[in-house]
Design a protein around this motif. Structure first.
Motif, PDB file in Angstrom:
ATOM      1  N   THR A 226       0.781  -1.137  -0.032  1.00  0.00           N
ATOM      2  CA  THR A 226      -0.046   0.162   0.093  1.00  0.00           C
ATOM      3  C   THR A 226       0.908   1.118  -0.086  1.00  0.00           C
ATOM      4  O   THR A 226       0.704   2.131  -0.789  1.00  0.00           O
ATOM      5  CB  THR A 226      -1.112  -0.010   1.307  1.00  0.00           C
ATOM      6  OG1 THR A 226      -1.566  -1.300   1.329  1.00  0.00           O
ATOM      7  CG2 THR A 226      -1.665   1.355   1.040  1.00  0.00           C
ATOM      8  N   GLN A 227       1.975   1.341   0.928  1.00  0.00           N
ATOM      9  CA  GLN A 227       2.734   2.571   1.272  1.00  0.00           C
ATOM     10  C   GLN A 227       1.754   3.733   1.202  1.00  0.00           C
ATOM     11  O   GLN A 227       1.907   4.762   0.451  1.00  0.00           O
ATOM     12  CB  GLN A 227       3.722   2.565   0.058  1.00  0.00           C
ATOM     13  CG  GLN A 227       4.863   1.679   0.065  1.00  0.00           C
ATOM     14  CD  GLN A 227       5.612   1.677   1.508  1.00  0.00           C
ATOM     15  OE1 GLN A 227       6.244   2.623   1.603  1.00  0.00           O
ATOM     16  NE2 GLN A 227       5.670   0.894   2.108  1.00  0.00           N
ATOM     17  N   GLY A 228       0.821   3.842   1.873  1.00  0.00           N
ATOM     18  CA  GLY A 228      -0.196   5.115   2.142  1.00  0.00           C
ATOM     19  C   GLY A 228      -0.484   5.377   3.414  1.00  0.00           C
ATOM     20  O   GLY A 228      -0.590   4.468   4.303  1.00  0.00           O
TER      21      GLY A 228
ATOM     22  N   LYS B 177       2.426   2.886   5.796  1.00  0.00           N
ATOM     23  CA  LYS B 177       3.543   3.261   5.178  1.00  0.00           C
ATOM     24  C   LYS B 177       4.884   3.079   6.092  1.00  0.00           C
ATOM     25  O   LYS B 177       5.793   2.664   5.639  1.00  0.00           O
ATOM     26  CB  LYS B 177       3.629   4.783   4.863  1.00  0.00           C
ATOM     27  CG  LYS B 177       4.842   5.188   3.918  1.00  0.00           C
ATOM     28  CD  LYS B 177       4.595   6.944   3.680  1.00  0.00           C
ATOM     29  CE  LYS B 177       3.693   7.064   2.571  1.00  0.00           C
ATOM     30  NZ  LYS B 177       3.810   8.447   1.916  1.00  0.00           N
ATOM     31  N   THR B 178       4.684   3.421   7.460  1.00  0.00           N
ATOM     32  CA  THR B 178       5.492   3.108   8.025  1.00  0.00           C
ATOM     33  C   THR B 178       5.914   1.881   8.536  1.00  0.00           C
ATOM     34  O   THR B 178       4.710   1.098   8.717  1.00  0.00           O
ATOM     35  CB  THR B 178       5.324   4.055   9.804  1.00  0.00           C
ATOM     36  OG1 THR B 178       5.115   5.339   9.234  1.00  0.00           O
ATOM     37  CG2 THR B 178       6.532   3.999  10.594  1.00  0.00           C
ATOM     38  N   LYS B 179       6.932   1.393   8.902  1.00  0.00           N
ATOM     39  CA  LYS B 179       7.369  -0.126   9.148  1.00  0.00           C
ATOM     40  C   LYS B 179       6.326  -0.638  10.326  1.00  0.00           C
ATOM     41  O   LYS B 179       5.984  -0.168  11.227  1.00  0.00           O
ATOM     42  CB  LYS B 179       8.648  -0.409   9.520  1.00  0.00           C
ATOM     43  CG  LYS B 179       9.069  -1.743   9.750  1.00  0.00           C
ATOM     44  CD  LYS B 179      10.438  -1.973  10.194  1.00  0.00           C
ATOM     45  CE  LYS B 179      10.965  -3.355  10.495  1.00  0.00           C
ATOM     46  NZ  LYS B 179      10.552  -4.296   9.407  1.00  0.00           N
ATOM     47  N   GLY B 180       5.564  -1.793  10.054  1.00  0.00           N
ATOM     48  CA  GLY B 180       4.817  -2.495  10.922  1.00  0.00           C
ATOM     49  C   GLY B 180       3.299  -1.818  11.047  1.00  0.00           C
ATOM     50  O   GLY B 180       2.483  -2.544  11.320  1.00  0.00           O
ATOM     51  N   GLY B 181       3.114  -0.523  10.303  1.00  0.00           N
ATOM     52  CA  GLY B 181       1.902  -0.152  10.160  1.00  0.00           C
ATOM     53  C   GLY B 181       1.020   0.258  11.457  1.00  0.00           C
ATOM     54  O   GLY B 181       1.583  -0.371  12.489  1.00  0.00           O
TER      55      GLY B 181
ATOM     56  N   PRO C  64       1.488   9.318  12.627  1.00  0.00           N
ATOM     57  CA  PRO C  64       2.926   9.867  13.063  1.00  0.00           C
ATOM     58  C   PRO C  64       3.797  10.311  11.728  1.00  0.00           C
ATOM     59  O   PRO C  64       4.392  10.951  11.931  1.00  0.00           O
ATOM     60  CB  PRO C  64       3.286   8.322  13.515  1.00  0.00           C
ATOM     61  CG  PRO C  64       2.690   7.292  12.847  1.00  0.00           C
ATOM     62  CD  PRO C  64       1.125   7.892  12.694  1.00  0.00           C
ATOM     63  N   VAL C  65       2.969  10.255  10.435  1.00  0.00           N
ATOM     64  CA  VAL C  65       3.718  10.837   9.473  1.00  0.00           C
ATOM     65  C   VAL C  65       2.561  11.561   8.374  1.00  0.00           C
ATOM     66  O   VAL C  65       1.380  11.290   9.016  1.00  0.00           O
ATOM     67  CB  VAL C  65       4.340   9.884   8.689  1.00  0.00           C
ATOM     68  CG1 VAL C  65       5.544   9.078   9.211  1.00  0.00           C
ATOM     69  CG2 VAL C  65       3.450   8.860   8.106  1.00  0.00           C
ATOM     70  N   THR C  66       3.062  12.366   7.644  1.00  0.00           N
ATOM     71  CA  THR C  66       1.967  13.027   7.019  1.00  0.00           C
ATOM     72  C   THR C  66       0.931  12.302   6.144  1.00  0.00           C
ATOM     73  O   THR C  66       1.429  11.222   5.485  1.00  0.00           O
ATOM     74  CB  THR C  66       2.725  14.264   6.080  1.00  0.00           C
ATOM     75  OG1 THR C  66       3.538  14.865   6.852  1.00  0.00           O
ATOM     76  CG2 THR C  66       1.693  15.018   5.280  1.00  0.00           C
ATOM     77  N   ALA C  67      -0.125  12.505   6.276  1.00  0.00           N
ATOM     78  CA  ALA C  67      -1.168  11.586   5.588  1.00  0.00           C
ATOM     79  C   ALA C  67      -1.124  11.677   4.055  1.00  0.00           C
ATOM     80  O   ALA C  67      -1.054  12.969   3.484  1.00  0.00           O
ATOM     81  CB  ALA C  67      -2.667  11.917   5.892  1.00  0.00           C
ATOM     82  N   ASP C  68      -1.351  10.713   3.138  1.00  0.00           N
ATOM     83  CA  ASP C  68      -1.485  10.995   1.861  1.00  0.00           C
ATOM     84  C   ASP C  68      -2.787  11.084   1.387  1.00  0.00           C
ATOM     85  O   ASP C  68      -2.856  11.822   0.231  1.00  0.00           O
ATOM     86  CB  ASP C  68      -0.780   9.743   1.039  1.00  0.00           C
ATOM     87  CG  ASP C  68       0.595   9.334   1.536  1.00  0.00           C
ATOM     88  OD1 ASP C  68       1.416  10.010   1.065  1.00  0.00           O
ATOM     89  OD2 ASP C  68       0.863   8.213   1.985  1.00  0.00           O
ATOM     90  N   VAL C  69      -3.964  10.898   1.939  1.00  0.00           N
ATOM     91  CA  VAL C  69      -5.064  10.974   1.784  1.00  0.00           C
ATOM     92  C   VAL C  69      -5.955  11.186   3.088  1.00  0.00           C
ATOM     93  O   VAL C  69      -5.523  10.839   3.955  1.00  0.00           O
ATOM     94  CB  VAL C  69      -5.884   9.498   1.201  1.00  0.00           C
ATOM     95  CG1 VAL C  69      -7.231   9.975   0.890  1.00  0.00           C
ATOM     96  CG2 VAL C  69      -5.092   9.069  -0.154  1.00  0.00           C
TER      97      VAL C  69
END
Length: 107
Positions: free
Chosen positions: A25-27, A46-50, A58-63
């Motif tokens: 997915t990487q999203g 996107k982050t390891k483990g999800g 914890p990181v910027t949302a893509d959607v």
């Protein structure tokens, strides 16, 4: 942590997140939900483990999606929130389909 159908749905989503989903997915999806159990929620694939949960990712949302809490639960369970409780098995089956649909609509 909030309780109710939205919180239960996210609990099930968190339990269903796998490295395979993350790799494919990487999203990062942020949900701005209105109504009972609403607020800001996320699914990080996107982050390891999800991860998934309440608050900002914890990181910027893509959607970023905005909808009612009831519609969110319907989207992930395929049921009417008033007609049935959240089903862990059904929710797990819907995660991949819903996220693939979301990704294909923004690609």
């Amino acid at each position: 942590m909030p309780s109710g159908p939205v919180a239960e749905t996210f609990r099930v989503i968190q339990g269903a997140v796998t490295e395979e989903y993350v790799r494919s997915t990487q999203g990062v999806f942020q949900f701005e939900l209105s109504g009972d159990g609403g607020g800001t929620w996320y699914i990080d694939l996107k982050t390891k483990g999800g991860s998934a949960g309440f608050g900002k990712a914890p990181v910027t949302a893509d959607v970023v999606m905005s909808m009612s809490s009831a519609d969110f639960v319907k989207m992930f369970t395929g049921t009417d929130i008033l007609a049935a409780s959240v089903s862990s098995e059904r929710t797990s089956q819907c995660i991949g389909l819903v996220l693939c649909t979301c990704l294909s609509s923004v690609s």
